[in-house]
Design a protein around this motif. Sequence first.
Motif, PDB file in Angstrom:
ATOM      1  N   LYS A  26       0.834  -1.202   0.000  1.00  0.00           N
ATOM      2  CA  LYS A  26       0.000   0.000   0.000  1.00  0.00           C
ATOM      3  C   LYS A  26       0.870   1.254   0.000  1.00  0.00           C
ATOM      4  O   LYS A  26       0.613   2.194  -0.758  1.00  0.00           O
ATOM      5  N   TYR A  53      -8.082   3.286  -4.810  1.00  0.00           N
ATOM      6  CA  TYR A  53      -8.629   2.194  -5.619  1.00  0.00           C
ATOM      7  C   TYR A  53      -7.697   0.982  -5.586  1.00  0.00           C
ATOM      8  O   TYR A  53      -8.136  -0.156  -5.417  1.00  0.00           O
ATOM      9  N   PHE A  54      -6.399   1.231  -5.757  1.00  0.00           N
ATOM     10  CA  PHE A  54      -5.436   0.132  -5.728  1.00  0.00           C
ATOM     11  C   PHE A  54      -5.351  -0.489  -4.337  1.00  0.00           C
ATOM     12  O   PHE A  54      -5.213  -1.704  -4.200  1.00  0.00           O
ATOM     13  N   SER A  55      -5.415   0.330  -3.289  1.00  0.00           N
ATOM     14  CA  SER A  55      -5.338  -0.184  -1.919  1.00  0.00           C
ATOM     15  C   SER A  55      -6.502  -1.110  -1.607  1.00  0.00           C
ATOM     16  O   SER A  55      -6.318  -2.164  -0.970  1.00  0.00           O
ATOM     17  N   VAL A  56      -7.692  -0.740  -2.038  1.00  0.00           N
ATOM     18  CA  VAL A  56      -8.857  -1.590  -1.791  1.00  0.00           C
ATOM     19  C   VAL A  56      -8.699  -2.923  -2.515  1.00  0.00           C
ATOM     20  O   VAL A  56      -9.000  -3.982  -1.956  1.00  0.00           O
ATOM     21  N   SER A  57      -8.200  -2.893  -3.730  1.00  0.00           N
ATOM     22  CA  SER A  57      -7.997  -4.139  -4.489  1.00  0.00           C
ATOM     23  C   SER A  57      -6.988  -5.047  -3.791  1.00  0.00           C
ATOM     24  O   SER A  57      -7.220  -6.259  -3.649  1.00  0.00           O
ATOM     25  N   ILE A  58      -5.887  -4.473  -3.343  1.00  0.00           N
ATOM     26  CA  ILE A  58      -4.866  -5.271  -2.657  1.00  0.00           C
ATOM     27  C   ILE A  58      -5.400  -5.796  -1.330  1.00  0.00           C
ATOM     28  O   ILE A  58      -5.098  -6.924  -0.929  1.00  0.00           O
ATOM     29  N   LEU A  60      -8.499  -6.613  -0.611  1.00  0.00           N
ATOM     30  CA  LEU A  60      -9.376  -7.750  -0.882  1.00  0.00           C
ATOM     31  C   LEU A  60      -8.573  -9.016  -1.183  1.00  0.00           C
ATOM     32  O   LEU A  60      -8.931 -10.117  -0.748  1.00  0.00           O
ATOM     33  N   ILE A  61      -7.472  -8.863  -1.886  1.00  0.00           N
ATOM     34  CA  ILE A  61      -6.607 -10.006  -2.161  1.00  0.00           C
ATOM     35  C   ILE A  61      -5.987 -10.519  -0.859  1.00  0.00           C
ATOM     36  O   ILE A  61      -5.896 -11.735  -0.632  1.00  0.00           O
ATOM     37  N   THR A 103     -13.398   3.539 -14.075  1.00  0.00           N
ATOM     38  CA  THR A 103     -12.287   2.922 -14.798  1.00  0.00           C
ATOM     39  C   THR A 103     -11.644   3.923 -15.751  1.00  0.00           C
ATOM     40  O   THR A 103     -10.416   4.012 -15.838  1.00  0.00           O
TER      41      THR A 103
END
Length: 173
Positions: A26, A53-58, A60-61, A103
């Motif tokens: 992050k 946006y990228f932090s939320v995706s990471i 969830l992973i 997007t």
Amino acid sequence: MSDYFSLHQDKIINSVIVLFIFFILKLIIGLIVRAIGKSKKILVSRAKIVARYFSVSIFLIALLIIAFIFGVNIDDLVVIFSSVFAIIGLALFASWSILSNVTSGIILFFSFPYKIGDKIRIHDKEFEIEAVIEDIRSYQIHLRKDNGDLITYPNNMLLQKAVTLIEKDAFDK
């Protein structure tokens, strides 16, 4: 309580390691996005939104990895994710343009050659818009015409139309 920790010590340690890696990623992604934003002279608020946006995706992973660490059955995860994605899919299908605009906003952050203050012309079959870029947001771009009218133009439409630069940083006049 101490029995629980001693029984699941390996799982807890592995989960802490996953969370530590998540926070490191992050920070790294946040620094990279801010550096890209700074090099392209993009507003800090836009860089923060894209980094989020990228932090939320990471995140969830990371949650998925922690679920595997604690031994959640894959079949159970399939049922949960298919249910969640079905609900999200229906919600996004009802408002697909929101997802498309978000997007497009991320794409514009990394590759849009024009900045706030530039005067542009958007070419369309039915009309042409000539205005100064006032703000670039997650869903739309704000354009100010010479007569003072404010136009909010969707990000996804901006990627589909030809755009011409008329004047660099028209606000400096």
